[in-house]
Design a protein around this motif. Structure first.
Motif, mmCIF file in Angstrom:
data_model
loop_
_atom_site.group_PDB
_atom_site.id
_atom_site.type_symbol
_atom_site.label_atom_id
_atom_site.label_comp_id
_atom_site.label_asym_id
_atom_site.label_seq_id
_atom_site.Cartn_x
_atom_site.Cartn_y
_atom_site.Cartn_z
ATOM 1 N N SER A 19 -9.341 -9.285 3.625
ATOM 2 C CA SER A 19 -8.915 -9.409 2.230
ATOM 3 C C SER A 19 -9.722 -10.481 1.496
ATOM 4 C CB SER A 19 -7.421 -9.717 2.151
ATOM 5 O OG SER A 19 -7.100 -10.887 2.869
ATOM 6 N N ASN A 53 -12.230 -12.187 12.505
ATOM 7 C CA ASN A 53 -12.019 -11.254 13.612
ATOM 8 C C ASN A 53 -12.963 -11.537 14.772
ATOM 9 O OD1 ASN A 53 -9.933 -9.881 12.375
ATOM 10 N ND2 ASN A 53 -11.239 -8.291 11.503
ATOM 11 N N SER A 87 -11.070 -13.463 6.326
ATOM 12 C CA SER A 87 -10.303 -12.266 6.653
ATOM 13 C C SER A 87 -10.901 -11.105 5.867
ATOM 14 C CB SER A 87 -8.839 -12.464 6.265
ATOM 15 O OG SER A 87 -8.738 -12.671 4.858
ATOM 16 N N LYS A 106 -7.439 -1.072 7.891
ATOM 17 C CA LYS A 106 -6.968 -1.266 9.259
ATOM 18 C C LYS A 106 -7.339 -2.641 9.816
ATOM 19 C CE LYS A 106 -5.010 2.642 10.731
ATOM 20 N NZ LYS A 106 -3.685 2.671 11.397
ATOM 21 N N GLU A 107 -7.963 -3.484 8.972
ATOM 22 C CA GLU A 107 -8.380 -4.835 9.371
ATOM 23 C C GLU A 107 -9.344 -4.803 10.563
ATOM 24 O OE1 GLU A 107 -7.380 -7.709 7.740
ATOM 25 O OE2 GLU A 107 -6.422 -6.378 6.292
ATOM 26 N N ASN A 155 -2.414 -11.587 -2.477
ATOM 27 C CA ASN A 155 -2.636 -12.099 -1.130
ATOM 28 C C ASN A 155 -2.062 -11.123 -0.119
ATOM 29 O OD1 ASN A 155 -3.888 -14.604 -1.825
ATOM 30 N ND2 ASN A 155 -1.899 -15.356 -2.504
ATOM 31 N N GLY A 156 -2.358 -11.338 1.138
ATOM 32 C CA GLY A 156 -1.873 -10.460 2.191
ATOM 33 C C GLY A 156 -3.007 -9.666 2.793
ATOM 34 N N SER A 157 -2.667 -8.733 3.663
ATOM 35 C CA SER A 157 -3.695 -7.891 4.285
ATOM 36 C C SER A 157 -4.348 -7.016 3.218
ATOM 37 C CB SER A 157 -3.076 -7.016 5.375
ATOM 38 O OG SER A 157 -2.227 -6.040 4.794
ATOM 39 N N PHE A 158 -5.515 -6.482 3.549
ATOM 40 C CA PHE A 158 -6.219 -5.666 2.562
ATOM 41 C C PHE A 158 -5.438 -4.395 2.252
ATOM 42 C CE2 PHE A 158 -9.843 -2.947 1.145
ATOM 43 C CZ PHE A 158 -10.146 -3.683 0.022
ATOM 44 N N LYS A 159 -4.719 -3.862 3.228
ATOM 45 C CA LYS A 159 -3.906 -2.674 2.967
ATOM 46 C C LYS A 159 -2.802 -2.989 1.977
ATOM 47 C CE LYS A 159 -0.978 -0.982 6.040
ATOM 48 N NZ LYS A 159 -0.452 -0.259 7.221
#
Length: 267
Positions: free
Chosen positions: A104, A81, A102, A73-74, A131-135
């Motif tokens: 990720s 953050n 971040s 959910k970052e 790469n990208g968000s952790f989800k």
């Protein structure tokens, strides 16, 4: 259903709360869930629902799964953050000092983090550095890895975060081998076998000097619920009776079980 060994009378319970007692709050959440279920869903909803179901279904302690959910959910307190909230001055990674921290980056792409992942199981080592968000990074893993490997992912992610926090607050950075040993140790203690509905119970009895004088371990058929398993372990006090011990200190790491025993409330 687990039957009580004390021949207790049956009681009515409310299934929407952890202690079986009705509360307005739990009823409110139940009503909200029913409303959401009755609403139309987007085409992407089933796709993401299967991901969350897979995440919550892994064989790991609840705290570990909750941490993985927060990461997806970052919502972790990374420098990036915290910088957005004006809590810290620099958004850079506190370990490599090269990239924005971040979620990720902290848990997956940082070079120092990849050193930890290189100590994982072979199939996990071969996963792509995405790469990208952790989800987004986690999404493909649910179909590529076994249940045990997904558990290893969750345990390792949490260990990596603890390593990161130790670097910030204690000025110590554990080696990849040290983190790997911690992960291996935790993996061996995860004792719930959901496929076969079994729970492993382990108990050790020590004297006043901390020396072990007796131990007990067993595997019992039980609804695979960590809280129930922790509660069942309390029944091992019968071992103390068999040993003739009448004055004991019971140590238990499940807070909800401890509170229930201390307050003698029905749960």
């Amino acid at each position: 259903m687990t039957l009580s060994p004390c021949r207790s009378q049956d009681v009515l319970t409310w299934r929407c709360s952890s202690n079986g007692k009705f509360s307005v709050r739990s009823a409110y959440h139940l009503q909200g869930t029913i409303k959401e279920d009755n609403k139309g869903q987007s085409s992407e909803q089933p796709y993401f629902s299967s991901f969350w179901n897979k995440l919550w279904g892994i064989q790991a302690p609840q705290t570990t799964k909750s941490f993985l959910w927060r990461a997806a959910k970052e919502s972790l307190a990374t420098n990036l953050n915290l910088h957005k909230r004006k809590v810290v001055e620099s958004p850079l990674c506190p370990i490599c000092f090269r990239y924005l921290e971040s979620v990720s980056h902290a848990l997956w792409t940082c070079a120092a983090t990849q050193d930890v992942w290189s100590k994982s199981s072979r199939r996990i080592q071969k996963l792509d550095i995405l790469n990208g968000s952790f989800k987004v990074i986690l999404m493909p893993f649910r179909n590529q890895l076994s249940k045990r490997e997904l558990t290893e992912i969750a345990v390792t992610v949490k260990a990596i975060w603890h390593r990161r926090n130790s670097r910030i607050f204690k000025k110590q950075l554990q080696s990849p081998s040290q983190v790997s040993k911690q992960v291996h140790a935790e993996m061996t203690t995860i004792a719930i076998d959901k496929d076969n509905s079994k729970v492993g119970i382990g108990v050790i009895v020590r004297d006043l000097d901390g020396l072990g004088i007796a131990s007990l371990c067993s595997s019992i058929t039980l609804t695979p619920n960590p809280k129930i398993g922790e509660a069942i372990a309390v029944r091992a006090t019968t071992l103390c009776v068999e040993l003739g011990l009448s004055q004991i200190i019971l140590e238990e790491d499940a807070l909800n079980v401890v509170q229930t025993v201390q307050h003698k409330e029905e749960n």
